[in-house]
Design a protein around this motif. Structure first.
Motif, PDB file in Angstrom:
ATOM      1  N   PRO A 105       0.804  -1.221   0.000  1.00 13.79           N
ATOM      2  CA  PRO A 105       0.000   0.000   0.000  1.00 13.79           C
ATOM      3  C   PRO A 105       0.836   1.270   0.000  1.00 13.79           C
ATOM      4  N   ALA A 106       1.968   1.245   0.705  1.00 14.12           N
ATOM      5  CA  ALA A 106       2.800   2.453   0.792  1.00 14.12           C
ATOM      6  C   ALA A 106       3.258   2.922  -0.585  1.00 14.12           C
ATOM      7  N   GLU A 107       3.529   1.978  -1.480  1.00 11.79           N
ATOM      8  CA  GLU A 107       3.975   2.347  -2.823  1.00 11.79           C
ATOM      9  C   GLU A 107       2.871   3.076  -3.567  1.00 11.79           C
ATOM     10  N   LEU A 108       1.653   2.531  -3.532  1.00 14.63           N
ATOM     11  CA  LEU A 108       0.537   3.158  -4.238  1.00 14.63           C
ATOM     12  C   LEU A 108       0.149   4.480  -3.582  1.00 14.63           C
ATOM     13  N   GLU A 109       0.227   4.529  -2.260  1.00 21.07           N
ATOM     14  CA  GLU A 109      -0.095   5.777  -1.563  1.00 21.07           C
ATOM     15  C   GLU A 109       0.882   6.880  -1.939  1.00 21.07           C
ATOM     16  N   GLY A 110       2.159   6.520  -2.101  1.00 18.15           N
ATOM     17  CA  GLY A 110       3.149   7.512  -2.519  1.00 18.15           C
ATOM     18  C   GLY A 110       2.846   8.069  -3.899  1.00 18.15           C
ATOM     19  N   ILE A 111       2.429   7.188  -4.805  1.00 13.85           N
ATOM     20  CA  ILE A 111       2.078   7.629  -6.158  1.00 13.85           C
ATOM     21  C   ILE A 111       0.838   8.515  -6.125  1.00 13.85           C
ATOM     22  N   LEU A 112      -0.157   8.105  -5.347  1.00 12.59           N
ATOM     23  CA  LEU A 112      -1.393   8.901  -5.257  1.00 12.59           C
ATOM     24  C   LEU A 112      -1.113  10.293  -4.705  1.00 12.59           C
ATOM     25  N   ARG A 113      -0.252  10.379  -3.715  1.00 12.07           N
ATOM     26  CA  ARG A 113       0.027  11.686  -3.111  1.00 12.07           C
ATOM     27  C   ARG A 113       0.785  12.616  -4.050  1.00 12.07           C
ATOM     28  N   GLU A 114       1.374  12.048  -5.110  1.00 13.77           N
ATOM     29  CA  GLU A 114       2.053  12.890  -6.102  1.00 13.77           C
ATOM     30  C   GLU A 114       1.062  13.545  -7.064  1.00 13.77           C
ATOM     31  N   HIS A 115      -0.187  13.057  -7.065  1.00  9.96           N
ATOM     32  CA  HIS A 115      -1.208  13.672  -7.923  1.00  9.96           C
ATOM     33  C   HIS A 115      -1.515  15.074  -7.379  1.00  9.96           C
ATOM     34  N   PRO A 116      -1.533  16.086  -8.217  1.00 15.65           N
ATOM     35  CA  PRO A 116      -1.694  17.472  -7.739  1.00 15.65           C
ATOM     36  C   PRO A 116      -3.016  17.743  -7.023  1.00 15.65           C
TER      37      PRO A 116
END
Length: 587
Positions: A497-508
């Motif tokens: 989950p941490a990997e996907l959460e990191g990607i999601l948080r990069e969305h503006p």
């Protein structure tokens, strides 16, 4: 071994009162009663320092002390004329003699043409092809270390692995060349890339190296091959795993880790002494430790025939099982369900099928019963392991009736249950829920360049935390009921989950995000995102889904859905309270 050290302390704990009941071995014993311990009791030991430890019911073994290539080839003369690998799609195949010659030729050219030396890393990014063992065993014979890469990874994911492993060479396919090239550019690495052409009419991409030229015995001088006489305790493989949490980490597995695990799989079944050639579909991906060691390396070492499937397609699996008369198959739970439910696959078509090995996730007893009802001639064997354990640590003995159990410790392996979130690491007694911990000769050397992760997963005295919650029964058989680690299991693959959460948080437009598992009948679990948008912004599920899908492998996509919310529950320290998120948003 602890087995010998603890003989004097079994049943030595003091009696507090006649009302105390101590769970030991096969049944609960009142401390007021006296009797001779059974043989089963002797496999559950107690000491003041360690508590209760479950030892293995299987015969003990010693490390073979060979490098992986020498382990695989040590008996190949006995079956050199037999087929070693065959592609279910193209029919391309190799005998053991050809596999051996091609691997050695590859090793020579890696050393002489590309100047790769002892300990250099080679990345193998392939689907299951008959050449996969050639690339792997050739690299190992050349003194290299192999890091296995998921061929459906994106360039960003591959870039991260190339950088962390410091790879010096890559093997891939024609279709994968573009992604690998992009990954190398992102990693700022100008690496030689060897390409396997799966079909004769495929053109070699510009700048690629023809893999078939590298493995051809023509013109090769085998006397040029330098034998580094590697220590079997040196690192052979660097597969990547998320461990108990976080981004993927490089797992250092030694030659002894891998070969001893092959022997631990061999002891209960005796494939090497069976007098027949075992045949199995190689459908589980070789880049995953389950497919790499349990399917590929250990089975090649006993002369089996691997029918390689580059991807899972129902008719290809049926063909491999029926036309090639498979004697065994390794599966994950969704594949077992497929075999049960697929009408084109009947018992008569797989009359040679004797063993079905299942792992990667627990399987419901009802599902196993339905499988055995359709295929009553098979022996269904569950096991448990991790990338960090090469992978096998628990195994249900053949003919055992405990269908729901993940087994007992394999040879020369110990397991215990410890209290969750406690500083006390003493082993708990039977039927007590806690975290499963294991130790044995197959346990990894550690994570590469990651002291923090090593400190988290290793306990004193060589124990490794699995992150899985379970218990063992009165007879010492383990059952997994939950897991501490937050990994989402999609068709047996780990999604952190941490990997996907990191990607999601990069969305503006996204302020916060939490990713949780959503149960799924086919995949087991699917990732679901719970998202908090930034104030004043709007976004659609499709927009968020596509943003993530462009950056991750297919099985990591948010196929469990996307939920928009105003707040994600967190602890006082800011840690996501995943249990609360799951309870609120899983259904």
């Amino acid at each position: 071994m602890l087995r010998h050290l603890m003989r004097s302390v079994i049943f030595a704990q003091p009696v507090q009162s006649s009302a105390v009941v101590v769970s030991v071995g096969a049944r609960q014993l009142s401390t007021a009663a006296t009797r001779q311990p059974t043989q089963q009791d002797k496999l559950v030991f107690y000491s003041e320092e360690e508590g209760y430890i479950r030892l293995s019911p299987f015969d003990p073994i010693e490390p073979v002390n060979l490098t992986v290539d020498k382990y695989v080839w040590r008996d190949f003369k006995k079956f050199e004329k037999d087929t070693a690998t065959v592609c279910i799609v193209s029919g391309r195949q190799y005998t053991y003699a050809q596999l051996r010659d091609n691997s050695a030729a590859f090793a020579v050219r890696l050393q002489t043409k590309f100047k790769l030396g002892c300990g250099d890393i080679i990345a193998i990014c392939l689907p299951n092809l008959p050449e996969y063992p050639i690339a792997t065993l050739g690299a190992i014979e050349a003194g290299l270390t192999v890091t296995t890469v998921n061929p459906i990874y994106t360039a960003e994911e591959i870039c991260r692995q190339l950088k962390l492993s410091d790879s010096k060479f890559v093997v891939t396919t024609t279709l994968g060349y573009g992604v690998i090239k992009e990954a190398c550019e992102l990693a700022q690495k100008n690496l030689p890339i060897a390409v396997i052409r799966s079909q004769p009419n495929e053109k070699l991409p510009a700048g690629a190296i023809d893999f078939f030229e590298l493995i051809s015995p023509r013109g090769v001088d085998y006397s040029q091959l330098k034998d580094y006489n590697l220590d079997p305790e040196s690192v052979a493989f660097l597969p990547f795993s998320s461990g108990t949490t976080g981004f993927p980490k490089a797992v250092m597995l030694s030659h002894n880790n891998m070969t001893v695990n092959g022997e631990q799989m061999e002891i209960p079944f005796g494939f090497r002494q069976s007098g027949r050639q075992e045949v199995l579909p190689a459908v589980l991906p070789f880049f995953h430790i389950y497919g790499l060691n349990i399917v590929m390396l250990s089975k090649l070492s006993v002369g089996a025939k691997l029918v390689t499937l580059p991807q899972f397609r129902p008719d290809d699996l049926v063909k491999a099982l029926s036309e090639h008369k498979s004697t065994m198959v390794n599966v994950v739970p969704p594949m077992a369900l497929f075999m049960t439910n697929y009408p084109k696959l009947t018992q008569d078509m797989v009359s040679n099928l004797k063993y079905v090995f299942i792992g990667a996730a627990p399987t419901a007893e009802s599902d196993i019963q339905r499988f055995l009802k359709k295929f009553p001639q098979t022996t269904f064997v569950q096991g448990f392991g991790m990338t960090e354990t090469s992978p096998l640590v628990l195994l249900v003995p053949p003919k055992n009736v405990r269908l729901a159990s993940t087994g007992a410790p394999v040879s020369s392996t110990e397991a215990k249950i410890i209290a969750i979130a406690s500083e006390c690491h003493k082993g708990l007694g039977p039927n007590t829920t806690g975290e499963i911990c294991v130790r044995g000769p197959q346990i990894m050397k550690g994570y590469l360049n990651n002291d923090e992760a090593n400190a988290d997963i290793f306990l004193p005295n060589g124990w490794l935390r699995t992150g899985d919650v379970g218990h063992y029964d009165e007879d010492g058989y383990f059952y997994i009921t939950d897991r501490i680690k937050e990994l989402i299991k999609v068709k047996g693959f780990q999604v952190p989950p941490a990997e996907l959460e990191g990607i999601l948080r990069e969305h503006p437009k996204i302020l916060e995000a939490a990713v949780i598992p959503r149960p799924d009948e086919v995949a087991g679990e699917l990732p679901r995102a719970v998202v908090v948008l930034r104030e004043g912004t709007k976004a659609t599920e499709e927009e968020i889904y596509n943003y993530v899908a462009e950056r991750v492998a297919e099985y990591k996509r948010l196929d469990g859905g996307i939920v928009f919310t105003n707040e994600i529950p967190k602890s006082l320290t800011g840690k996501i309270l995943r249990k609360q998120v799951r309870e609120a948003y899983t259904s």
